[in-house]
Design an enzyme around this catalytic site. Structure first.
Site, PDB file in Angstrom:
ATOM      1  N   LYS A 179      47.149  47.364  18.270  1.00 43.08           N
ATOM      2  CA  LYS A 179      48.259  46.471  18.072  1.00 43.08           C
ATOM      3  C   LYS A 179      47.617  45.038  18.145  1.00 43.08           C
ATOM      4  CE  LYS A 179      50.627  43.794  19.790  1.00 43.08           C
ATOM      5  NZ  LYS A 179      50.889  42.206  19.551  1.00 43.08           N
ATOM      6  N   GLY A 231      45.140  40.498  27.945  1.00 39.16           N
ATOM      7  CA  GLY A 231      46.031  39.597  27.741  1.00 39.16           C
ATOM      8  C   GLY A 231      46.414  38.865  29.118  1.00 39.16           C
ATOM      9  N   SER A 232      47.596  38.469  29.211  1.00 36.64           N
ATOM     10  CA  SER A 232      48.246  37.546  30.296  1.00 36.64           C
ATOM     11  C   SER A 232      48.272  38.393  31.573  1.00 36.64           C
ATOM     12  CB  SER A 232      49.380  36.917  30.053  1.00 36.64           C
ATOM     13  OG  SER A 232      50.493  37.752  29.792  1.00 36.64           O
ATOM     14  N   THR A 233      48.402  38.103  32.744  1.00 36.47           N
ATOM     15  CA  THR A 233      48.697  38.617  33.874  1.00 36.47           C
ATOM     16  C   THR A 233      49.827  39.137  33.884  1.00 36.47           C
ATOM     17  OG1 THR A 233      46.746  37.811  35.171  1.00 36.47           O
ATOM     18  CG2 THR A 233      48.617  38.633  36.639  1.00 36.47           C
ATOM     19  N   ALA A 235      51.924  39.683  31.401  1.00 31.39           N
ATOM     20  CA  ALA A 235      52.118  40.922  30.545  1.00 31.39           C
ATOM     21  C   ALA A 235      51.544  42.264  31.205  1.00 31.39           C
ATOM     22  CB  ALA A 235      51.679  40.699  29.404  1.00 31.39           C
ATOM     23  N   GLY A 236      50.397  42.007  31.838  1.00 29.42           N
ATOM     24  CA  GLY A 236      49.795  43.070  32.280  1.00 29.42           C
ATOM     25  C   GLY A 236      50.522  43.944  33.493  1.00 29.42           C
ATOM     26  N   GLU A 253      42.639  44.003  31.216  1.00 27.90           N
ATOM     27  CA  GLU A 253      41.786  42.875  31.267  1.00 27.90           C
ATOM     28  C   GLU A 253      42.478  41.572  31.220  1.00 27.90           C
ATOM     29  OE1 GLU A 253      40.205  39.552  30.462  1.00 27.90           O
ATOM     30  OE2 GLU A 253      39.355  40.624  28.536  1.00 27.90           O
ATOM     31  N   CYS A 287      39.699  33.348  28.662  1.00 24.83           N
ATOM     32  CA  CYS A 287      40.093  33.953  29.922  1.00 24.83           C
ATOM     33  C   CYS A 287      38.934  33.873  30.874  1.00 24.83           C
ATOM     34  CB  CYS A 287      40.459  35.469  30.002  1.00 24.83           C
ATOM     35  SG  CYS A 287      39.228  36.720  29.093  1.00 24.83           S
ATOM     36  N   GLU A 387      46.401  29.401  35.138  1.00 19.19           N
ATOM     37  CA  GLU A 387      45.609  29.322  33.968  1.00 19.19           C
ATOM     38  C   GLU A 387      46.053  28.592  32.889  1.00 19.19           C
ATOM     39  OE1 GLU A 387      43.265  32.755  31.579  1.00 19.19           O
ATOM     40  OE2 GLU A 387      45.097  33.261  32.015  1.00 19.19           O
TER      41      GLU A 387
END
Length: 480
Positions: A179, A231-233, A235-236, A253, A287, A387
């Site tokens: 994706k 991606g972003s924390t 979203a993680g 990651e 990142c 960030e």
């Protein structure tokens, strides 16, 4: 004008569930550079169903590892042959300066080769002798594929993120649904073109540009066995909660706010030149960017002055111009986010050394920000903790080495970092004390044979090399 009016599902181009095409616009001047179909949940269902069928049929996972390596080496050769085209396309889509996208092509080769060597050297099946000589049991230990992998990647460095996931997943015998971000529909369409030529069995790979809602549908799909995400924390955390509820494997990651520790004995000219790349690569939309610069009080103003000279020397402009070092942010909302953080830094009381929230003159049509340097920053400030994902650097003073390590570790993140010193052994000793997944010494580049990933809120799991390959396998033990 580039158009992808079909979706790459199960190894071939097929009609999407919606005929509506999304316009891909240049972040430099807002011109339309292409149009592409976007996946919806119905398309995800088709891709996952095909991946499940291909995996369960067993053709690819039963293929000898050496043969899988050969197929993917062929894909990588196709990618190398199209390197200039790939780099130019990413610059056009993302606004990434050409120096970065073209230099990154060699890195993709090293990244892929590290996986190939790991796959060739991995003990896919081995018999272990019993630890107790009197035991009658022997064990055959196998490494087998996890199953259907949903690989979800961000927009900032699409080919690198894709390579880091699809190559090890396919080497291990998995089926993959990749994706990608809508902004990268064109470069990832080219990736799909190359995968189509690579000779993978039908169903083994799909490439779907899609929005966040469709991405969550994919991650939540009951026939997905593993999620690999960059991606972003934020979203993680959402992905981890979904995967945890379904007990599916996942690797993450995530974000970073990395510190560069300049020790008192460092060659400052070398350090600042190195930070040009270590802190400001990819327009700061990286990142691993070392955006917190920790400077000893004894040399603080000297370092600030050199960084000011550096930041003001960087050409901002058209990413297609070979002299450009900083291009535009990828989207208008990202441009505004960075400008808001610069204004926040001023409000927090940091000293604005150079830059500011204004858009560079003559570049008002694009998503540009002015590269910015802050001094007199306290590590508790939001510009030091959050960030920003843009060309914004903060310089933080420290008293002694213990204080530098404390400040470096005073972050929810732990993805990358750097140490600068004229004494390499001493720099290594300091690097060992920093709680982060990767530390570079004196500007060394990130290697691809060692594992890459984050501590704390910067992620779970590792990529690259043998360790990265192992993330896509399951152990099976057969006792005899």
């Amino acid at each position: 004008m580039i158009t992808y009016d079909r979706l790459f599902i199960a190894g071939s181009w097929t009609a999407p569930s919606s005929a509506e095409l999304m316009e891909v616009r240049s972040p430099h001047d807002q011109s339309v550079i292409g149009r592409a179909a976007q996946a919806l949940p119905a398309d995800v269902d088709r891709a996952v169903e095909a991946a499940r069928a291909a995996f369960d049929a067993g053709e690819w996972q039963a293929t000898a590892p050496a043969e899988r390596v050969a197929v993917l080496r062929g894909f990588n050769a196709l990618r190398e042959a199209n390197a200039e085209r790939i780099a130019a396309l990413i610059s056009a889509e993302n606004g990434s300066a050409g120096w970065f996208t073209f230099a990154g092509q060699a890195g993709l080769t090293r990244q892929a080769n590290a996986y190939f060597v790991a796959a060739e050297e991995l003990a896919w099946e081995e018999e272990t002798a019993p630890s107790d000589p009197g035991s009658p049991v022997r064990s055959v230990v196998r490494r087998e594929a996890v199953g259907v992998v949903a690989a979800v990647i961000p927009w900032n460095s699409p080919f690198s993120a894709a390579t880091a996931k699809i190559i090890p997943a396919l080497l291990a015998g998995n089926s993959v649904v990749l994706k990608v971000s809508p902004e990268n529909s064109l470069s990832m369409g080219l990736l799909a073109d190359l995968l189509e030529q690579a000779g993978l069995p039908a169903g083994v790979i799909s490439v779907l540009p899609a929005d966040r809602e469709t991405s969550e549908y994919l991650v939540s799909h009951p026939d997905v066995d593993k999620v690999a995400f960059t991606g972003s924390t934020r979203a993680g955390r959402r992905i981890a909660s979904i995967a945890g509820g379904q007990l599916k494997r996942f690797s993450l990651e995530l974000g970073g706010k990395s510190a560069a520790v300049i020790l008192p004995d460092a060659d400052l000219a070398q350090a600042v030149q190195g930070l040009k790349f270590g802190s400001l690569l990819n327009n700061g939309e990286s990142c691993i960017a070392q955006t917190r610069i920790l400077a000893p009080r004894s040399r603080y103003e000297e370092i600030v002055a050199l960084l000011k000279e550096l930041v003001e020397s960087l050409k901002v402009g058209d990413p297609g111009d070979p002299d450009t070092f900083i291009g535009p942010m990828i989207r208008k909302d990202q441009q505004q986010r960075v400008r808001d953080y610069i204004a926040l830094g001023i409000d927090e009381g940091a000293r604005l050394v150079t830059g500011g929230p204004q858009v560079p003159k003559g570049l008002e049509n694009g998503n540009y920000v002015t590269p910015t340097l802050f001094a007199d920053v306290d590590n508790s400030m939001r510009i030091a903790q959050e960030e920003i994902f843009g060309p914004v650097l903060v310089v933080i003073a420290y008293d002694d080495e213990d204080d530098a390590v404390r400040i470096a570790n005073d972050s929810e993140y732990g993805l990358s970092g750097g140490v600068w010193s004229s004494d390499e052994a001493h720099a290594l000793a300091v690097a060992r004390r920093i709680r982060t997944g990767t530390v570079t010494v004196n500007g060394a580049s990130v290697g691809f044979d060692g594992p890459f990933g984050g501590f704390k809120a910067s992620g779970i799991g590792r990529e690259y090399g043998a360790v990265g390959l192992s993330q896509y396998t399951e152990y099976k033990t057969v006792t005899l």
